[in-house]
Design a protein around this motif. Sequence first.
Motif, PDB file in Angstrom:
ATOM      1  N   ALA A 161       0.831  -1.208   0.000  1.00 27.96           N
ATOM      2  CA  ALA A 161       0.000   0.000   0.000  1.00 27.96           C
ATOM      3  C   ALA A 161       0.862   1.252   0.000  1.00 27.96           C
ATOM      4  O   ALA A 161       0.588   2.217  -0.729  1.00 27.96           O
ATOM      5  CB  ALA A 161      -0.931  -0.006   1.216  1.00 27.96           C
ATOM      6  N   LEU A 162       1.934   1.242   0.801  1.00 31.94           N
ATOM      7  CA  LEU A 162       2.836   2.396   0.831  1.00 31.94           C
ATOM      8  C   LEU A 162       3.540   2.578  -0.510  1.00 31.94           C
ATOM      9  O   LEU A 162       3.714   3.702  -0.987  1.00 31.94           O
ATOM     10  CB  LEU A 162       3.867   2.229   1.947  1.00 31.94           C
ATOM     11  CG  LEU A 162       3.345   2.329   3.379  1.00 31.94           C
ATOM     12  CD1 LEU A 162       4.457   2.051   4.372  1.00 31.94           C
ATOM     13  CD2 LEU A 162       2.741   3.702   3.632  1.00 31.94           C
ATOM     14  N   ASP A 163       3.954   1.472  -1.116  1.00 30.13           N
ATOM     15  CA  ASP A 163       4.608   1.560  -2.426  1.00 30.13           C
ATOM     16  C   ASP A 163       3.656   2.123  -3.472  1.00 30.13           C
ATOM     17  O   ASP A 163       4.040   2.955  -4.294  1.00 30.13           O
ATOM     18  CB  ASP A 163       5.105   0.176  -2.859  1.00 30.13           C
ATOM     19  CG  ASP A 163       6.302  -0.297  -2.042  1.00 30.13           C
ATOM     20  OD1 ASP A 163       6.947   0.555  -1.402  1.00 30.13           O
ATOM     21  OD2 ASP A 163       6.582  -1.509  -2.037  1.00 30.13           O
ATOM     22  N   ALA A 164       2.401   1.651  -3.442  1.00 30.90           N
ATOM     23  CA  ALA A 164       1.416   2.133  -4.417  1.00 30.90           C
ATOM     24  C   ALA A 164       1.076   3.600  -4.175  1.00 30.90           C
ATOM     25  O   ALA A 164       0.864   4.367  -5.120  1.00 30.90           O
ATOM     26  CB  ALA A 164       0.148   1.282  -4.346  1.00 30.90           C
ATOM     27  N   LEU A 165       1.050   4.001  -2.904  1.00 34.23           N
ATOM     28  CA  LEU A 165       0.717   5.381  -2.564  1.00 34.23           C
ATOM     29  C   LEU A 165       1.796   6.347  -3.022  1.00 34.23           C
ATOM     30  O   LEU A 165       1.515   7.391  -3.619  1.00 34.23           O
ATOM     31  CB  LEU A 165       0.515   5.511  -1.052  1.00 34.23           C
ATOM     32  CG  LEU A 165       0.265   6.920  -0.500  1.00 34.23           C
ATOM     33  CD1 LEU A 165      -1.067   7.454  -1.011  1.00 34.23           C
ATOM     34  CD2 LEU A 165       0.293   6.899   1.026  1.00 34.23           C
ATOM     35  N   SER A 166       3.050   5.993  -2.738  1.00 32.45           N
ATOM     36  CA  SER A 166       4.147   6.928  -2.988  1.00 32.45           C
ATOM     37  C   SER A 166       4.843   6.708  -4.331  1.00 32.45           C
ATOM     38  O   SER A 166       5.614   7.550  -4.772  1.00 32.45           O
ATOM     39  CB  SER A 166       5.188   6.820  -1.867  1.00 32.45           C
ATOM     40  OG  SER A 166       5.690   5.491  -1.789  1.00 32.45           O
ATOM     41  N   GLY A 167       4.560   5.584  -4.992  1.00 30.98           N
ATOM     42  CA  GLY A 167       5.251   5.281  -6.234  1.00 30.98           C
ATOM     43  C   GLY A 167       4.442   5.572  -7.476  1.00 30.98           C
ATOM     44  O   GLY A 167       4.858   5.269  -8.594  1.00 30.98           O
ATOM     45  N   SER A 168       3.269   6.178  -7.289  1.00 32.87           N
ATOM     46  CA  SER A 168       2.387   6.458  -8.424  1.00 32.87           C
ATOM     47  C   SER A 168       2.295   7.955  -8.666  1.00 32.87           C
ATOM     48  O   SER A 168       2.421   8.764  -7.743  1.00 32.87           O
ATOM     49  CB  SER A 168       0.983   5.899  -8.150  1.00 32.87           C
ATOM     50  OG  SER A 168       0.064   6.339  -9.124  1.00 32.87           O
ATOM     51  N   ASP A 169       2.066   8.326  -9.915  1.00 33.22           N
ATOM     52  CA  ASP A 169       1.853   9.729 -10.252  1.00 33.22           C
ATOM     53  C   ASP A 169       0.421  10.165  -9.954  1.00 33.22           C
ATOM     54  O   ASP A 169       0.100  11.359 -10.022  1.00 33.22           O
ATOM     55  CB  ASP A 169       2.153   9.975 -11.739  1.00 33.22           C
ATOM     56  CG  ASP A 169       3.652   9.839 -12.029  1.00 33.22           C
ATOM     57  OD1 ASP A 169       4.445  10.091 -11.101  1.00 33.22           O
ATOM     58  OD2 ASP A 169       4.015   9.489 -13.162  1.00 33.22           O
ATOM     59  N   ILE A 170      -0.436   9.189  -9.640  1.00 31.18           N
ATOM     60  CA  ILE A 170      -1.833   9.507  -9.327  1.00 31.18           C
ATOM     61  C   ILE A 170      -1.915  10.079  -7.918  1.00 31.18           C
ATOM     62  O   ILE A 170      -1.490   9.444  -6.954  1.00 31.18           O
ATOM     63  CB  ILE A 170      -2.718   8.250  -9.436  1.00 31.18           C
ATOM     64  CG1 ILE A 170      -2.674   7.684 -10.857  1.00 31.18           C
ATOM     65  CG2 ILE A 170      -4.153   8.564  -9.041  1.00 31.18           C
ATOM     66  CD1 ILE A 170      -3.335   6.341 -11.000  1.00 31.18           C
ATOM     67  N   ARG A 171      -2.421  11.270  -7.780  1.00 25.83           N
ATOM     68  CA  ARG A 171      -2.515  11.923  -6.480  1.00 25.83           C
ATOM     69  C   ARG A 171      -3.888  11.677  -5.859  1.00 25.83           C
ATOM     70  O   ARG A 171      -4.898  12.048  -6.447  1.00 25.83           O
ATOM     71  CB  ARG A 171      -2.240  13.419  -6.627  1.00 25.83           C
ATOM     72  CG  ARG A 171      -0.769  13.728  -6.847  1.00 25.83           C
ATOM     73  CD  ARG A 171      -0.558  15.144  -7.342  1.00 25.83           C
ATOM     74  NE  ARG A 171       0.845  15.508  -7.370  1.00 25.83           N
ATOM     75  CZ  ARG A 171       1.714  15.090  -8.279  1.00 25.83           C
ATOM     76  NH1 ARG A 171       1.326  14.282  -9.241  1.00 25.83           N
ATOM     77  NH2 ARG A 171       2.986  15.465  -8.228  1.00 25.83           N
ATOM     78  N   GLN A 213       9.311  13.921  -2.499  1.00 26.98           N
ATOM     79  CA  GLN A 213       9.990  14.058  -3.791  1.00 26.98           C
ATOM     80  C   GLN A 213       8.989  14.272  -4.920  1.00 26.98           C
ATOM     81  O   GLN A 213       9.268  14.986  -5.881  1.00 26.98           O
ATOM     82  CB  GLN A 213      10.850  12.814  -4.058  1.00 26.98           C
ATOM     83  CG  GLN A 213      12.053  12.706  -3.135  1.00 26.98           C
ATOM     84  CD  GLN A 213      12.693  11.323  -3.137  1.00 26.98           C
ATOM     85  OE1 GLN A 213      12.289  10.454  -3.926  1.00 26.98           O
ATOM     86  NE2 GLN A 213      13.667  11.103  -2.278  1.00 26.98           N
ATOM     87  N   ARG A 214       7.808  13.680  -4.805  1.00 25.20           N
ATOM     88  CA  ARG A 214       6.791  13.821  -5.842  1.00 25.20           C
ATOM     89  C   ARG A 214       6.092  15.172  -5.775  1.00 25.20           C
ATOM     90  O   ARG A 214       5.893  15.837  -6.795  1.00 25.20           O
ATOM     91  CB  ARG A 214       5.751  12.702  -5.701  1.00 25.20           C
ATOM     92  CG  ARG A 214       4.740  12.628  -6.842  1.00 25.20           C
ATOM     93  CD  ARG A 214       3.591  11.685  -6.502  1.00 25.20           C
ATOM     94  NE  ARG A 214       2.712  12.258  -5.472  1.00 25.20           N
ATOM     95  CZ  ARG A 214       1.685  11.601  -4.933  1.00 25.20           C
ATOM     96  NH1 ARG A 214       1.421  10.365  -5.306  1.00 25.20           N
ATOM     97  NH2 ARG A 214       0.927  12.193  -4.018  1.00 25.20           N
TER      98      ARG A 214
END
Length: 278
Positions: A161-171, A213-214
């Motif tokens: 869940a953390l990877d999907a939250l922080s690794g996506s360009d979708i806000r 970073q995003r």
Amino acid sequence: MSFLQNKWSEHERQPNPARRYANQREFEADWIYSLRRRYRVSQESLAVMANVSVTTVQNWENPRSAKAIAEHNQSRLRDIERDLWIKAHVTLLDPCPPYIKALYDLMSASKDDSAQALADYLVATMPSEDAGRARLLHWASLTHSISHPGSPRSRSLSEAALDALSGSDIRLSAAIENEILGSQFEDLLALPAGEARQRQGTSLMRACERLYQRDQQPAYLWNALEIVCRAPLDSQNLFRLTQELVGLQGDAHVRHRIKTESSFEAARLVFDDTATLN
């Protein structure tokens, strides 16, 4: 087997428990005190929830009390713990997809096996690029951690869940981001000191840094610093994150916040040696 007797048996089976107890009664007293402390519940509030007197709660928390906790009160404590856990971890935020509402209803009805089965099916079938995947993975981790805190399946879903939250360009909306990060932070604080707590803290810290970073929002770095302070993680992370915040917001602002807010108490050592930031 009664609820607290089962908890005691689980504790005795641990090869390296965080704390050792002289007997079951001492364990029960500490378990009830820890429940109140974890969820910030007073003795008076717990007494109301359990429909007992404050004196009874005080006796429960007294390891020298010879009076055993009645089984019907242990059942109440089991239900109270579950209700407090759900309130601390679960929030139905709009927009609320039907599958999230279904998971919530199953968990509220204590149908954990059904909730886990549904969550695992949804995780397996939802496309990786779906905007709702981070939230689904988070809820899937909840269905496992409510009955098996710290289990491998719960941890793997939580990290995903953390990877999907922080690794996506979708806000996602700020509320949903806070739902995921806040719930996992509660889990972190509930873990005993050890490898699992360090691993959870590191995952959360890195997720917050990736979000910074995003989006370039300093609030994420403050979240990462609080995680480092309260996990706690290696002091090198304290210095690194504090230096980055000083570079963004200035020494005076960062120093004041760290010196005045209890969440950052562990970071105060950074300013004990001013040469560190020069």
